[in-house]
Design an enzyme around this catalytic site. Structure first.
Site, PDB file in Angstrom:
ATOM      1  N   ARG A 103      33.502  42.309  38.415  1.00  0.00           N
ATOM      2  CA  ARG A 103      32.992  42.850  39.666  1.00  0.00           C
ATOM      3  C   ARG A 103      31.717  42.121  40.026  1.00  0.00           C
ATOM      4  O   ARG A 103      30.801  42.025  39.213  1.00  0.00           O
ATOM      5  CB  ARG A 103      32.700  44.335  39.422  1.00  0.00           C
ATOM      6  CG  ARG A 103      32.631  45.167  40.637  1.00  0.00           C
ATOM      7  CD  ARG A 103      32.551  46.625  40.252  1.00  0.00           C
ATOM      8  NE  ARG A 103      31.223  46.998  39.786  1.00  0.00           N
ATOM      9  CZ  ARG A 103      30.674  48.180  40.015  1.00  0.00           C
ATOM     10  NH1 ARG A 103      31.328  49.099  40.684  1.00  0.00           N
ATOM     11  NH2 ARG A 103      29.479  48.466  39.552  1.00  0.00           N
ATOM     12  N   THR A 107      28.377  42.282  45.912  1.00  0.00           N
ATOM     13  CA  THR A 107      29.374  42.697  46.923  1.00  0.00           C
ATOM     14  C   THR A 107      30.269  43.833  46.422  1.00  0.00           C
ATOM     15  O   THR A 107      30.972  44.455  47.217  1.00  0.00           O
ATOM     16  CB  THR A 107      30.285  41.511  47.271  1.00  0.00           C
ATOM     17  OG1 THR A 107      31.014  41.160  46.071  1.00  0.00           O
ATOM     18  CG2 THR A 107      29.498  40.312  47.746  1.00  0.00           C
ATOM     19  N   ASP A 202      28.970  46.353  28.787  1.00  0.00           N
ATOM     20  CA  ASP A 202      27.690  46.070  28.120  1.00  0.00           C
ATOM     21  C   ASP A 202      27.436  47.028  26.963  1.00  0.00           C
ATOM     22  O   ASP A 202      26.959  46.627  25.895  1.00  0.00           O
ATOM     23  CB  ASP A 202      26.541  46.169  29.127  1.00  0.00           C
ATOM     24  CG  ASP A 202      26.481  44.962  30.046  1.00  0.00           C
ATOM     25  OD1 ASP A 202      27.088  43.924  29.710  1.00  0.00           O
ATOM     26  OD2 ASP A 202      25.829  45.054  31.103  1.00  0.00           O
TER      27      ASP A 202
HETATM   28  C1  PRP Z   1      33.718  47.359  35.005  1.00  0.00           C
HETATM   29  C2  PRP Z   1      34.835  48.250  34.509  1.00  0.00           C
HETATM   30  C3  PRP Z   1      35.888  48.051  35.571  1.00  0.00           C
HETATM   31  C4  PRP Z   1      35.079  47.874  36.812  1.00  0.00           C
HETATM   32  C5  PRP Z   1      35.111  49.155  37.596  1.00  0.00           C
HETATM   33  O1  PRP Z   1      33.959  46.041  34.683  1.00  0.00           O
HETATM   34  O2  PRP Z   1      35.262  47.938  33.198  1.00  0.00           O
HETATM   35  O3  PRP Z   1      36.729  46.925  35.336  1.00  0.00           O
HETATM   36  O4  PRP Z   1      33.729  47.595  36.404  1.00  0.00           O
HETATM   37  O5  PRP Z   1      34.437  49.015  38.800  1.00  0.00           O
HETATM   38  P1  PRP Z   1      35.194  49.075  40.208  1.00  0.00           P
HETATM   39  O6  PRP Z   1      36.127  50.250  40.146  1.00  0.00           O
HETATM   40  O7  PRP Z   1      34.067  49.288  41.179  1.00  0.00           O
HETATM   41  O8  PRP Z   1      35.893  47.789  40.434  1.00  0.00           O
HETATM   42  P2  PRP Z   1      32.907  44.873  34.998  1.00  0.00           P
HETATM   43  O9  PRP Z   1      33.245  44.199  36.303  1.00  0.00           O
HETATM   44  O10 PRP Z   1      31.510  45.411  34.880  1.00  0.00           O
HETATM   45  O11 PRP Z   1      33.216  43.815  33.875  1.00  0.00           O
HETATM   46  P3  PRP Z   1      33.011  43.909  32.277  1.00  0.00           P
HETATM   47  O12 PRP Z   1      34.081  44.824  31.754  1.00  0.00           O
HETATM   48  O13 PRP Z   1      33.198  42.506  31.852  1.00  0.00           O
HETATM   49  O14 PRP Z   1      31.629  44.436  31.992  1.00  0.00           O
HETATM   50  N1  URA Z   2      31.573  49.689  35.837  1.00  0.00           N
HETATM   51  C1  URA Z   2      30.960  50.280  34.782  1.00  0.00           C
HETATM   52  O1  URA Z   2      31.035  49.777  33.658  1.00  0.00           O
HETATM   53  N2  URA Z   2      30.271  51.404  34.991  1.00  0.00           N
HETATM   54  C2  URA Z   2      30.179  51.992  36.200  1.00  0.00           C
HETATM   55  O2  URA Z   2      29.526  53.057  36.320  1.00  0.00           O
HETATM   56  C3  URA Z   2      30.815  51.370  37.289  1.00  0.00           C
HETATM   57  C4  URA Z   2      31.518  50.225  37.073  1.00  0.00           C
END
Ligand code: PRP
Ligand code: URA
Length: 208
Positions: A103, A107, A202
Site C-alpha cells: 500500500r 495515496t 512491521d
Molecule cells: C497492510 C496489510 C494489508 C493492507 C491493508 O499491508 O497487511 O495488505 O495493508 O490495507 P488496505 O485495506 O488499506 O489496502 P502493507 O501494504 O502495509 O504491506 P506489508 O504487509 O508489507 O507491511
Molecule cells: N495495514 C496495517 O497493517 N494496519 C492498518 O491499520 C491498516 C493497514
C-alpha cells in the site's frame, strides 16, 4: 452483510488484546496471531466439501471423508505470511501461492509487486490470508488479480476488518465470504484501523 463472518470466541478476544497492546513483543505477537489463525482456519474449514471414502478401524470398516477440492492458500505479503503456518497445519494438503501487495502510504493505493500461484486456480478453493482489511484496496486488488487468473471460489481470512474495507469488498466482490476475528470502528486519516493494532507487517517482522 451475509457474507461477513465475525468469529466470536473468548480465545480470540484474549489474543486480540495481546495484538493490540503496543508493548507486546514480536514473538508474543506472532504466537497470538497464529493462535487466532487456527480458529479462523477451523471456521473456514466449514466451507470445504468432502467426498466419502472408507477407512479400516482396528474393529471394522466404516465411512471416512477426504477434502474434495484442491486448497490454495494465498498469503498477501508481507503480513499474510504470519497466518500461513496455522492454516497449513490445519490443511496440510494445501498448496501455497504468494501475492506481493504494497500500500502506498501517501495515496493508500495498493500495488502488486509479486505473483506466483499453483496451477489450476479455476479448480481450487482459494483462501486469501491477510491480517488487515483497512480501506479494502489491497484485498480488492488481490481478488481482481486472482479472478483474472482463473480463481472462481475464494474466501478471505483476516484478523481485523474496518467497516470501510468490508463495504468496499462487498461492493466489488460480493460473492466472497469474509472471515474476521473482529470488526473495528473506523479508519484514521492515514488509513490505519482504529483501535487496530498498528502496522501488522512491521509488528510481525520487527521493522518498525
Ligand atoms: C497492510 C496489510 C494489508 C493492507 C491493508 O499491508 O497487511 O495488505 O495493508 O490495507 P488496505 O485495506 O488499506 O489496502 P502493507 O501494504 O502495509 O504491506 P506489508 O504487509 O508489507 O507491511
Ligand atoms: N495495514 C496495517 O497493517 N494496519 C492498518 O491499520 C491498516 C493497514
Amino acid at each position: 452483510m451475509s457474507n461477513l463472518h465475525i468469529i466470536e470466541n473468548p480465545l480470540i478476544k484474549r489474543d486480540l488484546t495481546y495484538l493490540r497492546d503496543k508493548n507486546t513483543k514480536e514473538y508474543q505477537f506472532r504466537l497470538a496471531l497464529k493462535r487466532i489463525s487456527f480458529i479462523l482456519a477451523a471456521e473456514i474449514g466449514k466451507e470445504l466439501s468432502v467426498t466419502e471414502t472408507t477407512v479400516e478401524t482396528p474393529l471394522e470398516t466404516t465411512t471416512g471423508y477426504k477434502i474434495a477440492q484442491q486448497i490454495v492458500l494465498i498469503p498477501v505479503l508481507r503480513a499474510g505470511l504470519s497466518m500461513v503456518s496455522a492454516f497449513i497445519e490445519m490443511i496440510p494438503q494445501a498448496k501455497v501461492g504468494h501475492i506481493g501487495m504494497e500500500r502506498d502510504e501517501e495515496t493508500l493505493k495498493a500495488r502488486t509487486y509479486y505473483f506466483k500461484t499453483p496451477k489450476n486456480l479455476d479448480q481450487s478453493k482459494v483462501i486469501v490470508l491477510d491480517p488487515m482489511l483497512a480501506t479494502g484496496g489491497s484485498a480488492t486488488a488481490v481478488f481482481n488479480f486472482l479472478k483474472e487468473n482463473g480463481a472462481n471460489d475464494c474466501v478471505f481470512a483476516c484478523l481485523i476488518a474496518a467497516p470501510e474495507g468490508i463495504a468496499k469488498l462487498a461492493a466489488e466482490h460480493p460473492e466472497i465470504p469474509v472471515y474476521t476475528a473482529v470488526k473495528d470502528r473506523q479508519l484514521n486519516e492515514r488509513g490505519y484501523i482504529l483501535p487496530g493494532l498498528g502496522d501488522a507487517g512491521d509488528r510481525t517482522f520487527g521493522t518498525l
